[in-house]
Design a protein around this motif. Structure first.
Motif, mmCIF file in Angstrom:
data_model
loop_
_atom_site.group_PDB
_atom_site.id
_atom_site.type_symbol
_atom_site.label_atom_id
_atom_site.label_comp_id
_atom_site.label_asym_id
_atom_site.label_seq_id
_atom_site.Cartn_x
_atom_site.Cartn_y
_atom_site.Cartn_z
ATOM 1 N N PRO A 1 0.822 -1.216 0.000
ATOM 2 C CA PRO A 1 0.000 0.000 0.000
ATOM 3 C C PRO A 1 0.851 1.260 0.000
ATOM 4 O O PRO A 1 1.847 1.357 0.712
ATOM 5 C CB PRO A 1 -0.798 -0.119 1.308
ATOM 6 N N GLY A 2 0.469 2.188 -0.846
ATOM 7 C CA GLY A 2 1.213 3.437 -0.951
ATOM 8 C C GLY A 2 2.315 3.423 -1.980
ATOM 9 O O GLY A 2 2.846 4.472 -2.350
ATOM 10 N N VAL A 3 2.686 2.242 -2.458
ATOM 11 C CA VAL A 3 3.716 2.137 -3.487
ATOM 12 C C VAL A 3 3.065 2.275 -4.856
ATOM 13 O O VAL A 3 2.102 1.585 -5.173
ATOM 14 C CB VAL A 3 4.460 0.791 -3.389
ATOM 15 N N GLY B 1 11.857 1.772 -7.624
ATOM 16 C CA GLY B 1 12.510 0.916 -6.641
ATOM 17 C C GLY B 1 14.021 0.941 -6.653
ATOM 18 O O GLY B 1 14.655 0.063 -6.054
ATOM 19 N N PHE B 2 14.633 1.914 -7.301
ATOM 20 C CA PHE B 2 16.091 2.002 -7.311
ATOM 21 C C PHE B 2 16.615 2.173 -5.881
ATOM 22 O O PHE B 2 16.095 2.976 -5.107
ATOM 23 C CB PHE B 2 16.549 3.189 -8.177
ATOM 24 N N PHE B 3 17.631 1.401 -5.543
ATOM 25 C CA PHE B 3 18.257 1.434 -4.215
ATOM 26 C C PHE B 3 17.248 1.101 -3.100
ATOM 27 O O PHE B 3 17.502 1.426 -1.940
ATOM 28 C CB PHE B 3 18.894 2.787 -3.931
ATOM 29 N N LEU B 4 16.126 0.476 -3.427
ATOM 30 C CA LEU B 4 15.060 0.237 -2.444
ATOM 31 C C LEU B 4 14.791 1.511 -1.646
ATOM 32 O O LEU B 4 14.759 1.513 -0.414
ATOM 33 C CB LEU B 4 15.429 -0.913 -1.502
ATOM 34 N N TYR C 1 9.614 1.642 0.612
ATOM 35 C CA TYR C 1 9.992 1.175 1.954
ATOM 36 C C TYR C 1 8.808 0.446 2.561
ATOM 37 O O TYR C 1 8.062 0.989 3.391
ATOM 38 C CB TYR C 1 10.406 2.374 2.799
ATOM 39 N N ASP C 2 8.627 -0.792 2.142
ATOM 40 C CA ASP C 2 7.437 -1.566 2.484
ATOM 41 C C ASP C 2 7.836 -3.009 2.738
ATOM 42 O O ASP C 2 8.693 -3.561 2.044
ATOM 43 C CB ASP C 2 6.431 -1.490 1.324
ATOM 44 N N VAL C 3 7.193 -3.640 3.722
ATOM 45 C CA VAL C 3 7.576 -5.000 4.095
ATOM 46 C C VAL C 3 7.347 -5.990 2.955
ATOM 47 O O VAL C 3 8.130 -6.927 2.756
ATOM 48 C CB VAL C 3 6.820 -5.456 5.355
#
Length: 509
Positions: free
Chosen positions: A144-146, A167-170, A175-177
């Motif tokens: 959610p939110g991504v 998603g570069f460099f996470l 920042y999601d589980v």
């Protein structure tokens, strides 16, 4: 009445009281926990977070159930990822065992460092290119939110996804589980691809050249093709756009992981050339025996164990009952590959070479990786048996027809059987699984079960993988050779690469 126990007399009423007390201690907690779900005093209900303690609403119970389901899926996926990570030790042992004693530190060093190099490259941009357009994996919480994004091109009136861009460099935007779970699982898959060429180019590959390769394949080659199949890219949409079955289907990576790695290994072996002494002046091949067959066989068993993370883990869902089908099919195909390779050796009037038997098992495991969720056990045995025959034939052709030196049979195991695995799905998928796969209604069926178009999609995906990977990797190795020599000096190759390349001996004696 009195009862005699251990030579002492205990009044019956006292014994009865003790029994009742013990029953209360043991049974009451269970009774309280297992009460009717409509009661507010059950242990389960009390564990549900609710605005009113002990009296959750239906929505609050649903939230708790959904949370637990996602948690189970994440834990399952992570544990399977840990198993796949351990496969790196298996690859290192197989390749080192199949190579010469004088090169053990070099071969082990490549298999060790490709983990760190590949992970870093995949973290920088590989993951973003591969899954940047498909980060909302529902089984892992939907992130959610991504906001995913896929670059597309429009051809023939349809959009073709070609590469992700999130998603570069996470970074903080992902920042999601769920995203992090997906990253770990896919990173160790990528590392399998990256380690395959270390076998085909072993015993003569410059370590500096290898380092450049590790970054390139993890950042660009693997992720881009992976996007086309698993990241919502154009191959996965062949069904939606053109009615070709469910589009390109590859459950756990016969093409995305193994065929990419195998074809890269083939391109590298061609560019680097054979080891000194492999071929005679008349073109006949010499056997250069490995130094430690027990090590290679132990590594094969480690890989077979890791495959239970590789294939069943690709459900990304611990609650998917198909896991047992996938696991058994995986095991049976590896078994069939081993026995088929043994049969071929006996037919050829040869001894049961343990190294060839190991490659037979690995070939069967590679081949079943794509169709493992979509076929029955009989089909898995057939697929594995064909793979076992194919690996023996391919190794023979590589040595005696094409004159390509592949010390561990990397292309025969991963390339030839990666292709066979993807095609076998288009033949043997029995329609018992895959409803809605790649956005197409109905289960996945192959040619033998009434859907010729699925086989067509598999053929397109296989051909695309082979052409794309070979061309890109062939050009890469040519350019890389200009930056730093791809091959070590001849004197170092003859003496052994441990000291010249690594600075230490693998075996001090």
């Amino acid at each position: 009445m009195k009862i005699k126990i251990l030579h002492k007399k205990i009044p019956a009423y006292l014994l009865l009281s003790m029994i009742l007390m013990l029953a209360f201690v043991l049974i009451e907690p269970l009774r309280t926990f297992a009460q009717d779900a409509t009661g507010a005093k059950t242990g389960t209900i009390n564990d549900v977070t609710a605005a009113k303690a002990g009296a959750p609403t239906a929505a609050e119970v649903g939230d708790a159930v959904g949370h637990n389901k996602i948690a189970i899926n994440m834990m399952w996926t992570l544990i399977c990822g840990f198993l796949v990570m351990f496969m790196q030790a298996g690859f290192a042992m197989v390749e080192t065992g199949f190579t010469q004693k004088k090169n053990v530190a070099h071969t082990m060093g490549m298999n060790f460092l490709v983990y760190a190099i590949g992970m870093f490259g995949f973290w920088v941009c590989g993951f973003a290119f591969m899954f940047g357009g498909a980060l909302n994996a529902a089984t892992l919480g939907g992130a959610p939110g991504v906001i995913p994004h896929e670059y597309t091109v429009t051809l023939f009136g349809h959009s073709f996804g070609v590469i992700g861009s999130v998603g570069f460099f996470l970074n903080s935007k992902v920042y999601d589980v769920g995203v992090f779970t997906l990253f770990l699982f896919q990173m160790v898959f990528m590392d399998t691809t990256a380690t395959i060429p270390t076998g085909s180019m072993a015993e003569r590959w410059s370590f500096k050249s290898f380092l450049i390769f590790g970054l390139f394949i993890s950042m660009f080659v693997y992720p881009i093709y992976g996007n086309w199949v698993w990241g919502g890219g154009w191959l996965s949409q062949l069904g939606v756009n053109f009615g070709l079955g469910h589009g390109m289907v590859d459950f756990a990576g016969s093409s995305v992981v193994h065929l990419v790695g195998g074809v890269a290994a083939l391109a590298g072996a061609i560019i680097i050339g054979p080891r000194i002494g492999k071929f005679n002046a008349d073109g006949t091949a010499n056997t250069i025996p490995g130094h430690n067959i027990p090590m290679a066989l132990a590594g094969t068993f480690i890989l077979a164990l890791g495959w239970f993370g590789f294939n069943p883990g690709s459900t990304l869902a611990g609650g998917d009952f198909r896991i047992s089908i996938v696991a058994v099919n995986t095991m049976m195909a590896g078994t069939a590959g081993t026995l088929a390779a043994l049969a071929v050796l006996y037919i050829q009037k040869k001894k049961p070479d343990p190294g060839m038997l190991a490659n037979g098992m690995l070939a069967g495991l590679v081949a079943i990786t794509a169709p493992c969720a979509f076929v029955n056990s009989i089909s898995s045995v057939i697929i594995g048996a064909i793979a076992g025959c194919l690996v023996v034939l391919t190794i023979h052709l590589m040595d005696n027809v094409f004159k390509i030196d592949d010390p561990v049979g990397a292309f025969a195991v991963h390339g030839a059987n990666g292709a066979w695995g993807v095609l076998s799905l288009g033949l043997f998928a029995d329609g018992s699984y895959g409803d809605g796969w790649n956005g197409v209604a109905g289960p996945v069926k192959g040619l033998f079960y009434g859907d010729a178009s699925q086989f067509g999609a598999q053929c397109i995906g296989t051909l695309t993988c082979m052409v794309y990977t070979f061309v890109v990797m062939y050009i890469f190795f040519k350019i890389s050779n200009k930056i730093t020599p791809i091959r070590v000096k001849a004197d170092d190759e003859v003496a052994g690469l441990d000291v010249p390349e690594m600075g230490v001996l693998g075996y001090v004696d």
